[in-house]
Design a protein around this motif. Structure first.
Motif, PDB file in Angstrom:
ATOM      1  N   GLY A 189      21.722  51.327  69.735  1.00 59.20           N
ATOM      2  CA  GLY A 189      22.073  51.557  71.139  1.00 59.20           C
ATOM      3  C   GLY A 189      23.526  51.937  71.372  1.00 59.20           C
ATOM      4  O   GLY A 189      24.026  51.843  72.501  1.00 59.20           O
ATOM      5  N   ILE A 190      24.227  52.377  70.321  1.00 61.07           N
ATOM      6  CA  ILE A 190      25.633  52.751  70.488  1.00 61.07           C
ATOM      7  C   ILE A 190      25.726  54.064  71.279  1.00 61.07           C
ATOM      8  O   ILE A 190      25.064  55.048  70.936  1.00 61.07           O
ATOM      9  CB  ILE A 190      26.312  52.849  69.097  1.00 61.07           C
ATOM     10  CG1 ILE A 190      26.452  51.428  68.536  1.00 61.07           C
ATOM     11  CG2 ILE A 190      27.661  53.546  69.182  1.00 61.07           C
ATOM     12  CD1 ILE A 190      26.752  51.356  67.076  1.00 61.07           C
ATOM     13  N   PRO A 191      26.521  54.060  72.361  1.00 63.10           N
ATOM     14  CA  PRO A 191      26.541  55.240  73.235  1.00 63.10           C
ATOM     15  C   PRO A 191      27.339  56.408  72.630  1.00 63.10           C
ATOM     16  O   PRO A 191      28.069  56.228  71.656  1.00 63.10           O
ATOM     17  CB  PRO A 191      27.238  54.728  74.494  1.00 63.10           C
ATOM     18  CG  PRO A 191      28.124  53.619  74.020  1.00 63.10           C
ATOM     19  CD  PRO A 191      27.427  52.996  72.844  1.00 63.10           C
ATOM     20  N   SER A 192      27.177  57.580  73.222  1.00 57.94           N
ATOM     21  CA  SER A 192      27.961  58.742  72.789  1.00 57.94           C
ATOM     22  C   SER A 192      28.409  59.547  73.999  1.00 57.94           C
ATOM     23  O   SER A 192      27.933  59.349  75.116  1.00 57.94           O
ATOM     24  CB  SER A 192      27.153  59.645  71.855  1.00 57.94           C
ATOM     25  OG  SER A 192      26.497  60.657  72.611  1.00 57.94           O
TER      26      SER A 192
END
Lengths: 238, 317
Positions: A189-192
């Motif tokens: 779930g790491i955003p970009s």
């Protein structure tokens, strides 16, 4: 369509070209020396032929001798523990290539811009050229050699071969390590920067893939095939 | 790279004390900027103090309702933190706009604040640079200055601060917490943390010798629409030409800070009174007294247009 004599379209050849297996000290010719030894020998020959010109000039200034400082570090690399005593200046990349002889990880720019040196440390992809080996006491490092072997390729390696995700192969080990860890980042779930809503759960779209892989440069421009290979694996895992 | 001795510190106080014992020492955390500069011998520490084992890698709620971000929290973890994404969205957006996935996995909160400029004259050791080598002059003034600062500049230096994260922290009124070699601690408002170049451009921050950043705290969330807009030469993995960090409230009031225009994250609180009057009015006060070069004068118009776009987006939501 790519051009150039080095490009081999036979998928079986790709296995030897890719950074994945690289030379791995495999002897491909009848001289009995590896590509690595051949290049080193060649460099020495060039240096020797240059020597006489120096004799005409003044004695070259002797560089000031520096006293290297040593540090001990314990690393686990591809599941194997190593105790090393290294010059403190040794980057993780140089420790892997020059001390542990794991030459799959490549030195491209040596300043964190190209991604050819990407390895996975404690599950996270990093630029091994921009970190000192001594800073990784007790860390667990996975290089391309630890992902798969020529006889038992990692699915991402297989996909790169199948989709022809390279030309010269120099960036390939970094691309593959980066891609494997990148898919885990999406899962976590790491955003970009490609997300319109920073609070959303990320999905692997084309725009996401390009943004998240922007730390890996392919000078041959094999990007569309690299994207295809990663998408193929992402379809199974994300 | 020059040789150096190396030690692994076990506590913040130990690290700061070690720095005092070794003049010429540097702390290393992510190392993504320091290693680059050491290879070029722009930074030549004689002793490196590895602070990665200090345990300063947690994000915790403060009693005041804000967040305390440990100095060693990696940029990836900070951007991904649930509270940060929800309550301080401008910070998450700024973080993911910076660097690459690999670098964000290494770079730390404190290290990001302490990045050196990316001015090409600072990096090129054949060129004069007052920041790298005080007293040698500035190659950028009268040279290639398209990326450089337009405001807060001096005759000695027109470099910019490269961080995206710091711009968001400036608009959020963050506080930098430190420990000094004598064991005392202090809190530095982010507005006072970075310096303008003046006649000492080689000094980037107000940190004293041996002073170690332990955390950055954010005050209670202030809500609003939070937007970070970065304008650069390519779509990913490039430093900002200009960037805008904005928090816009429903009534049109708000805050704005800029990146890519000065030696520090740029914010003039008085200019924010103009927020309801639109981007042109805000920028007129925010960049009043700007001294751009012929090559970077476009940044003033670019800031105005980026802010106009941000305000339109905030209004539309």
């Amino acid at each position: 369509m790519r051009t150039g004599g080095e490009h081999m379209s036979n998928p079986e050849d790709c296995e030897l070209k890719g950074g994945a297996s690289e030379e791995s000290e495999i002897v491909h010719n009848d001289t009995g020396i590896t590509r690595r030894e051949f290049i080193i020998a060649g460099t020495a020959t060039v240096a020797a032929t240059m020597l006489p010109t120096l004799a005409y000039g003044q004695t070259p200034q002797q560089p000031k001798l520096v006293q290297p400082q040593m540090a001990k570090v314990a690393l686990k690399v591809n599941g194997t523990s190593h105790e090393l005593e290294l010059d403190t200046r040794t980057t993780l990349l140089d420790a892997l290539r020059e001390h542990l002889r794991l030459t799959g990880s490549k030195k491209g720019c040596d300043q964190g811009q190209c991604g050819a040196c990407t390895v996975i440390v404690n599950g996270r992809r990093i630029n091994s050229c921009l970190t000192l080996a001594a800073m990784h006491q007790g860390d667990s490092v996975t290089t391309i050699e630890g992902l798969g072997t020529p006889d038992n390729l990692h699915p991402m390696q297989q996909a790169f071969v199948k989709c022809d995700g390279y030309q010269c192969g120099y960036c390939t080990a970094g691309q593959i390590c980066s891609a494997v860890a990148m898919l885990n980042e999406i899962k976590a779930g790491i955003p970009s920067h490609a997300m319109a809503d920073i609070t959303a759960q990320p999905k692997l779209t084309g725009a996401e893939l390009r943004e998240r892989m922007s730390g890996n440069i392919c000078r041959c421009g094999a990007y569309s095939n690299i994207a295809e290979a990663i998408t193929e694996i992402a379809g199974r895992t994300v | 790279m020059k040789p150096f001795t190396f030690e692994r510190a076990t506590s913040g106080a130990d690290a700061a004390a070690a720095a005092e014992r070794h003049p010429g020492a540097k702390f290393v955390a992510g190392g993504t900027n320091l290693l680059d500069l050491m290879k070029l011998e722009i930074e030549t520490p004689t002793h490196l103090i590895d602070v990665n084992s200090l345990g300063l890698d947690k994000i915790e709620k403060t009693p005041e309702g804000g967040l305390r971000i440990g100095a060693l929290v990696r940029n990836t973890e900070l951007a991904a933190d649930e509270n940060v994404r929800r309550d301080y969205g401008v910070l998450s957006q700024a973080l993911v706009a910076g660097a690459s996935g690999q670098l964000r996995n290494m770079a730390t909160t404190a290290g990001n604040l302490l990045q050196r400029t990316r001015c090409p004259y600072f990096y090129d050791t054949n060129q004069p640079c007052n920041k790298r080598n005080p007293g040698t002059g500035c190659g950028a003034i009268g040279g290639y200055s398209r990326q450089h600062a337009v405001i807060g500049v001096s005759d000695a230096c027109i470099a910019t601060h490269p961080s995206d994260m710091a711009v968001a922290m400036r608009v959020l009124d963050a506080t930098v917490e430190t420990i000094r070699p004598d064991g005392s601690q202090r809190k530095i408002p982010i507005a006072e943390f970075h310096r303008l170049p003046g006649d000492k451009p080689h000094i980037d921050t107000v940190l004293m010798a041996g002073e170690l950043i332990t955390a950055v705290t954010l005050p209670k969330p202030i809500g609003g629409r939070q937007i970070y807009r970065k304008v650069r030469d390519r779509a990913s993995f490039a430093f900002a030409l200009v960037s805008v960090a904005a928090i816009v409230q429903r009534d049109g009031s708000g805050r704005v800070a800029l990146g890519g225009v000065a030696h520090k994250p740029w914010r003039i609180e008085a200019a924010e009174a103009e927020m309801p009057n639109g981007a042109k009015a805000v920028v007129a006060r925010l960049l009043a007294g700007a001294k751009p070069t012929n090559e970077n004068a476009f940044k003033i118009k670019l800031v105005e247009r980026a802010l106009a776009s941000v305000l339109a987006e905030a209004k539309g939501a």
